[in-house]
Motif scaffolding. Structure first.
Motif, short mmCIF file in Angstrom:
data_model
loop_
_atom_site.label_atom_id
_atom_site.label_comp_id
_atom_site.label_asym_id
_atom_site.label_seq_id
_atom_site.Cartn_x
_atom_site.Cartn_y
_atom_site.Cartn_z
N PHE A 6 53.35 49.63 52.49
CA PHE A 6 52.08 49.11 52.00
C PHE A 6 51.55 48.08 52.98
CE2 PHE A 6 54.27 50.34 48.11
CZ PHE A 6 53.27 51.00 47.41
N VAL A 7 50.24 48.06 53.11
CA VAL A 7 49.59 46.97 53.81
C VAL A 7 49.43 45.86 52.79
CG1 VAL A 7 47.47 46.26 54.97
CG2 VAL A 7 48.39 48.56 55.33
N GLY A 8 49.86 44.64 53.11
CA GLY A 8 49.88 43.55 52.13
C GLY A 8 48.53 43.14 51.61
N ALA A 9 47.70 42.55 52.44
CA ALA A 9 46.44 41.97 51.98
C ALA A 9 45.32 42.99 52.07
CB ALA A 9 46.13 40.73 52.79
N TRP A 10 45.36 44.01 51.22
CA TRP A 10 44.34 45.05 51.21
C TRP A 10 44.11 45.48 49.77
CZ3 TRP A 10 40.92 46.23 54.69
CH2 TRP A 10 40.16 47.39 54.53
N GLY A 11 42.88 45.78 49.42
CA GLY A 11 42.57 46.13 48.04
C GLY A 11 42.85 44.93 47.14
N THR A 12 43.11 45.18 45.88
CA THR A 12 43.45 44.09 44.97
C THR A 12 44.87 43.65 45.30
OG1 THR A 12 42.03 45.06 43.27
CG2 THR A 12 43.63 43.40 42.55
N HIS A 13 45.01 42.37 45.64
CA HIS A 13 46.32 41.88 46.10
C HIS A 13 46.53 40.42 45.71
CE1 HIS A 13 43.56 40.74 49.36
NE2 HIS A 13 44.38 39.72 49.55
N ASP A 15 48.10 36.72 46.79
CA ASP A 15 48.43 35.88 47.94
C ASP A 15 49.30 34.74 47.47
OD1 ASP A 15 46.83 37.31 49.76
OD2 ASP A 15 45.09 36.01 49.44
N ALA A 16 50.47 34.60 48.04
CA ALA A 16 51.34 33.44 47.80
C ALA A 16 50.89 32.30 48.72
CB ALA A 16 52.79 33.81 48.09
N PRO A 17 51.30 31.07 48.44
CA PRO A 17 50.94 29.96 49.33
C PRO A 17 51.29 30.22 50.80
CG PRO A 17 51.81 29.09 47.29
CD PRO A 17 52.00 30.58 47.24
N ALA A 18 52.40 30.89 51.06
CA ALA A 18 52.83 31.14 52.44
C ALA A 18 51.88 32.07 53.20
CB ALA A 18 54.24 31.70 52.47
N HIS A 19 50.92 32.68 52.49
CA HIS A 19 49.94 33.54 53.15
C HIS A 19 49.17 32.76 54.23
CE1 HIS A 19 47.14 36.83 53.66
NE2 HIS A 19 46.12 36.14 53.20
N LEU A 27 56.19 35.25 47.88
CA LEU A 27 56.02 35.93 46.60
C LEU A 27 57.22 35.79 45.67
CD1 LEU A 27 54.18 39.15 47.80
CD2 LEU A 27 53.20 37.22 46.54
N GLU A 28 58.43 35.84 46.23
CA GLU A 28 59.60 35.72 45.34
C GLU A 28 59.73 34.32 44.76
OE1 GLU A 28 61.61 35.09 49.41
OE2 GLU A 28 59.98 36.29 48.65
N GLY A 154 60.40 37.52 51.24
CA GLY A 154 59.65 36.88 52.32
C GLY A 154 58.20 37.28 52.35
N GLY A 155 57.75 38.12 51.41
CA GLY A 155 56.37 38.58 51.39
C GLY A 155 55.39 37.47 51.06
N VAL A 156 54.24 37.53 51.70
CA VAL A 156 53.22 36.51 51.46
C VAL A 156 51.99 37.09 50.77
CG1 VAL A 156 54.02 35.12 53.40
CG2 VAL A 156 52.18 36.77 53.76
N SER A 157 51.84 38.41 50.78
CA SER A 157 50.70 39.07 50.17
C SER A 157 51.12 40.50 49.84
CB SER A 157 49.53 39.06 51.15
OG SER A 157 48.37 39.55 50.55
N PHE A 158 50.67 41.03 48.69
CA PHE A 158 51.10 42.37 48.30
C PHE A 158 50.12 42.94 47.28
CE2 PHE A 158 54.00 45.66 46.73
CZ PHE A 158 54.59 46.05 47.94
N PRO A 159 49.92 44.26 47.27
CA PRO A 159 49.06 44.87 46.26
C PRO A 159 49.53 44.53 44.85
CG PRO A 159 49.57 46.46 47.98
CD PRO A 159 50.45 45.26 48.22
#
Length: 169
Positions: A6-13, A15-19, A27-28, A154-159
């Protein structure tokens, strides 16, 4: 077994502060108890940057924005619309922070056109959902939102697929 990419910051997603913030929560780090929240929808179709005075007006009509809530901005903006996209102002986000709001969302691709407000919100250890849809179908108060998403370490953005739960009356 399947493997998905998945592309993280795309579509409805989400964002964690680390973005945007080095060393910010990923995200975790978003507590599962923060993924089901009271939902407040502030609706300002056709407006520019939403200010603190706009939120105070909303509160005058619908009551004070509660702590530990999710506040979604409905602007009615659509992709490809002419002109500059609307968004949140830093004074509006400062008011939401003072109300102990957990997270925000909006029907926009970014928090604000210049990203200053987005930096401010994430730098204050909040999270957000971008590119939300159907906010005009949700009441201003009385609903709840569920924002469940897989948690890439470690994710910063995700759908994400946020779901408004509305009580029938």
């Amino acid at each position: 077994m399947h493997r998905y990419c998945f592309v993280g910051a795309w579509g409805t997603h989400v964002d964690a502060p680390a973005h945007f913030v080095d060393g910010g929560r990923t995200l975790e780090g978003i507590d599962p108890s923060d993924l089901l929240l009271p939902l407040v929808v502030v609706s300002f179709p056709g407006a520019g940057l939403i200010g603190a005075e706009d939120l105070r007006h909303h509160e005058g009509v619908h009551g004070r924005i509660p702590p530990r809530s999710f506040v979604a901005l409905h602007t009615g903006w659509t992709w490809g619309a002419a002109g500059t996209a609307p968004g949140w102002s830093i004074p509006a986000l400062e008011l939401l922070d003072s109300r102990s709001v957990t997270a925000i969302g909006h029907d926009l691709p970014d928090t604000d056109p210049g990203l200053e407000a987005q930096h401010w919100w994430l730098d204050h250890d909040h999270w957000q959902v971008e590119n939300m849809t159907n906010l005009g179908q949700v009441p201003a108060v009385g609903a709840h939102i569920v924002c469940a998403f897989p948690v890439p370490v470690g994710g910063v953005s995700f759908p994400v697929r946020p779901i408004a739960m509305i009580r029938e009356t």
